[in-house]
Each structure stands twice: as structure tokens, then as C-alpha cells.
Motif scaffolding. Structure first.
Motif, PDB file in Angstrom:
ATOM      1  N   THR A  26      -3.703   7.810   3.723  1.00 47.72           N
ATOM      2  CA  THR A  26      -3.784   9.106   3.982  1.00 47.72           C
ATOM      3  C   THR A  26      -4.575   9.660   5.299  1.00 47.72           C
ATOM      4  OG1 THR A  26      -5.261  10.055   2.303  1.00 47.72           O
ATOM      5  CG2 THR A  26      -2.672  10.052   1.637  1.00 47.72           C
TER       6      THR A  26
ATOM      7  N   VAL B 287       2.033  16.117  -3.032  1.00 44.59           N
ATOM      8  CA  VAL B 287       1.746  16.088  -1.748  1.00 44.59           C
ATOM      9  C   VAL B 287       0.204  15.975  -1.636  1.00 44.59           C
ATOM     10  CG1 VAL B 287       3.854  17.352  -1.200  1.00 44.59           C
ATOM     11  CG2 VAL B 287       1.679  18.396  -1.549  1.00 44.59           C
ATOM     12  N   VAL B 288      -0.114  15.593  -0.229  1.00 44.92           N
ATOM     13  CA  VAL B 288      -1.553  15.683  -0.118  1.00 44.92           C
ATOM     14  C   VAL B 288      -1.551  16.077   1.471  1.00 44.92           C
ATOM     15  CG1 VAL B 288      -1.861  13.385   0.982  1.00 44.92           C
ATOM     16  CG2 VAL B 288      -3.818  14.443   0.058  1.00 44.92           C
ATOM     17  N   GLU B 289      -2.343  17.320   1.871  1.00 43.77           N
ATOM     18  CA  GLU B 289      -2.189  17.786   3.090  1.00 43.77           C
ATOM     19  C   GLU B 289      -3.707  17.613   3.838  1.00 43.77           C
ATOM     20  OE1 GLU B 289       1.000  21.163   2.010  1.00 43.77           O
ATOM     21  OE2 GLU B 289      -0.846  21.519   1.127  1.00 43.77           O
TER      22      GLU B 289
ATOM     23  N   VAL C 181      -4.799  22.178   7.257  1.00 42.42           N
ATOM     24  CA  VAL C 181      -3.546  22.888   6.575  1.00 42.42           C
ATOM     25  C   VAL C 181      -3.938  23.584   5.262  1.00 42.42           C
ATOM     26  CG1 VAL C 181      -1.464  22.657   5.418  1.00 42.42           C
ATOM     27  CG2 VAL C 181      -1.883  21.636   7.688  1.00 42.42           C
ATOM     28  N   MET C 182      -4.780  22.834   4.546  1.00 41.41           N
ATOM     29  CA  MET C 182      -5.245  23.388   3.346  1.00 41.41           C
ATOM     30  C   MET C 182      -6.323  24.574   3.527  1.00 41.41           C
ATOM     31  SD  MET C 182      -3.991  21.973   1.105  1.00 41.41           S
ATOM     32  CE  MET C 182      -4.761  22.394  -0.525  1.00 41.41           C
TER      33      MET C 182
ATOM     34  N   CYS D 117       1.667  15.642  11.452  1.00 41.84           N
ATOM     35  CA  CYS D 117       1.942  15.428  10.070  1.00 41.84           C
ATOM     36  C   CYS D 117       1.192  16.684   9.449  1.00 41.84           C
ATOM     37  CB  CYS D 117       1.728  14.234   9.725  1.00 41.84           C
ATOM     38  SG  CYS D 117       1.922  14.137   7.929  1.00 41.84           S
ATOM     39  N   ARG D 118       2.069  17.455   8.769  1.00 44.95           N
ATOM     40  CA  ARG D 118       1.541  18.332   7.850  1.00 44.95           C
ATOM     41  C   ARG D 118       1.434  18.086   6.282  1.00 44.95           C
ATOM     42  NH1 ARG D 118       4.869  23.330   7.820  1.00 44.95           N
ATOM     43  NH2 ARG D 118       6.380  21.601   7.234  1.00 44.95           N
ATOM     44  N   ARG D 119       2.114  17.229   5.706  1.00 45.41           N
ATOM     45  CA  ARG D 119       1.755  16.686   4.578  1.00 45.41           C
ATOM     46  C   ARG D 119       2.307  15.173   4.268  1.00 45.41           C
ATOM     47  NH1 ARG D 119       5.977  20.535   4.349  1.00 45.41           N
ATOM     48  NH2 ARG D 119       4.459  22.098   3.385  1.00 45.41           N
TER      49      ARG D 119
ATOM     50  N   ASP E 201       6.553  15.065   8.694  1.00 49.45           N
ATOM     51  CA  ASP E 201       6.036  14.649   7.174  1.00 49.45           C
ATOM     52  C   ASP E 201       6.571  13.181   6.711  1.00 49.45           C
ATOM     53  OD1 ASP E 201       4.898  17.471   7.324  1.00 49.45           O
ATOM     54  OD2 ASP E 201       6.476  18.229   5.838  1.00 49.45           O
TER      55      ASP E 201
ATOM     56  N   PHE F 275      -3.596  13.632  -4.452  1.00 45.34           N
ATOM     57  CA  PHE F 275      -2.086  14.081  -4.375  1.00 45.34           C
ATOM     58  C   PHE F 275      -1.962  15.201  -5.360  1.00 45.34           C
ATOM     59  CE2 PHE F 275      -1.651  10.444  -1.848  1.00 45.34           C
ATOM     60  CZ  PHE F 275      -0.245  10.723  -1.046  1.00 45.34           C
TER      61      PHE F 275
ATOM     62  N   MET G 138       3.820  13.104   1.459  1.00 41.73           N
ATOM     63  CA  MET G 138       4.364  13.216  -0.045  1.00 41.73           C
ATOM     64  C   MET G 138       4.437  11.641  -0.781  1.00 41.73           C
ATOM     65  SD  MET G 138       7.603  15.661   0.735  1.00 41.73           S
ATOM     66  CE  MET G 138       8.016  16.031  -0.794  1.00 41.73           C
TER      67      MET G 138
END
Length: 175
Positions: free
Chosen positions: A107, A157-159, A163-164, A117-119, A83, A140, A121
Motif C-alpha cells: 500500500t 479500503v485503506v487510504e 486523505v484520512m 490514488c485516494r484509496r 483508485d 484495511f 481497495m
């Protein structure tokens, strides 16, 4: 072993290409900029700084990227080894669409550069309304507030889509 290392050593921050979207990125020293991450002497390779320029004009933004595990925020929110923490600091008054376009391009580039990378921040000061609005417009979402030694920040955070899209409904969980 320090908290930001694995058995293979610290996870380096991926290098970004010289251009993301309509922006040119130039490597820059991680010098403190008001509103930045206040980078604590990270392990080698676990932080990068860039100056973002649009159309060859004067530098518009300072961009700081660091592994969350090498920052004091690591204990404030669940994080993974890959992350990233991102700060985008205007160096001069900029139209907000410029900042939003830069955040979106960054991003996407960060998720592309490190597929694990999962998020990503961000941690703007709770009182920095323009920064909060900038990150919110850049997709975010606010997840918490955290007290650091010198200030209180809003964790955002942005994912990535993969993941979302994972369902968290109990009925969808394996039994």
C-alpha cells in the motif's frame, strides 16, 4: 467511451519496483488464483500481477493490482479514476505477520507510485475469514458488502494519511 477511460484513455496501473519492504516482486501473468480478483480482460495496462518472494525463497504470494474502474466493483462503492483494487493471495501457508508486512509495503508503494490514488481497495469473499483478518491486520477497514454475479465480497479500503486527515465535520466545511 467506456467507464474506465477518461478523455486521455484508461489510467494505467503504476508499475511497482522490484522490491517493496523486505519483498521481491516479479511480474507474473494475471492467471486466476483461487481467492484472486478474477480479472476480467481489463483494458491494456489497467491490471498487473506479481509474485512476491521474501528472502529469495519460493514464491509466497500472488499479488494482483487493478484499477477499480476496470472491475465490476466500480458500481458498488464511490471510486476515483486512480483508485486501485489489490488482492494478496497466499500460495502456501504463510505466517500472518508476513502477509501484514507485505500489505503494508504494497500500500505504501502504491500510494507512492500514484500520488493521485485516494484509496486502495480489497474485496475478499465474505466467507474467507483468513483473508478478512489479513486485510484488517494490514490496516484495511471494512466499508460495505457487495454482491457480484458469482459471489458476495466485503469491500475494504485503506487510504493515505492526507486523505484520512481531512475533516468531515460540518463545522469544518466552508460555508
Amino acid at each position: 467511451m467506456s467507464p474506465h477511460t477518461t478523455s486521455h484513455g484508461p489510467q494505467p496501473v503504476p508499475a511497482l519496483p522490484g522490491a517493496v519492504g523486505a519483498w521481491t516482486l516479479r511480474p507474473a501473468p494475471a492467471a486466476p488464483v483461487e481467492g484472486g480478483l478474477t480479472l476480467p480482460a481489463p483494458a491494456a495496462g489497467t491490471a498487473r500481477a506479481y509474485t512476491a518472494l521474501r528472502g529469495g525463497c519460493a514464491p509466497a504470494f500472488q499479488v494482483e493490482i487493478q484499477r477499480v474502474l476496470s472491475h465490476p466493483l466500480r458500481g458498488c462503492y464511490p471510486v476515483g479514476a486512480h483508485d486501485l483494487l489489490l488482492a494478496v493471495i497466499p500460495l502456501a501457508p504463510q505466517p500472518e505477520p508476513d502477509a501484514v508486512a507485505l500489505l503494508d509495503a504494497l500500500t505504501q508503494a502504491l500510494f507512492g507510485a500514484d500520488p493521485r490514488c485516494r484509496r486502495v481497495m480489497a474485496a475478499p469473499d465474505v466467507a474467507d475469514v483468513p483473508a478478512l483478518e489479513r486485510y484488517t491486520a494490514g490496516r484495511f477497514r471494512t466499508v460495505a458488502e457487495a454482491d457480484l454475479h458469482e459471489r458476495t465480497v466485503t469491500l475494504m479500503v485503506v487510504e493515505p494519511p492526507q486523505v484520512m486527515e481531512v475533516s468531515t465535520a460540518l463545522d469544518d466545511m466552508p460555508h
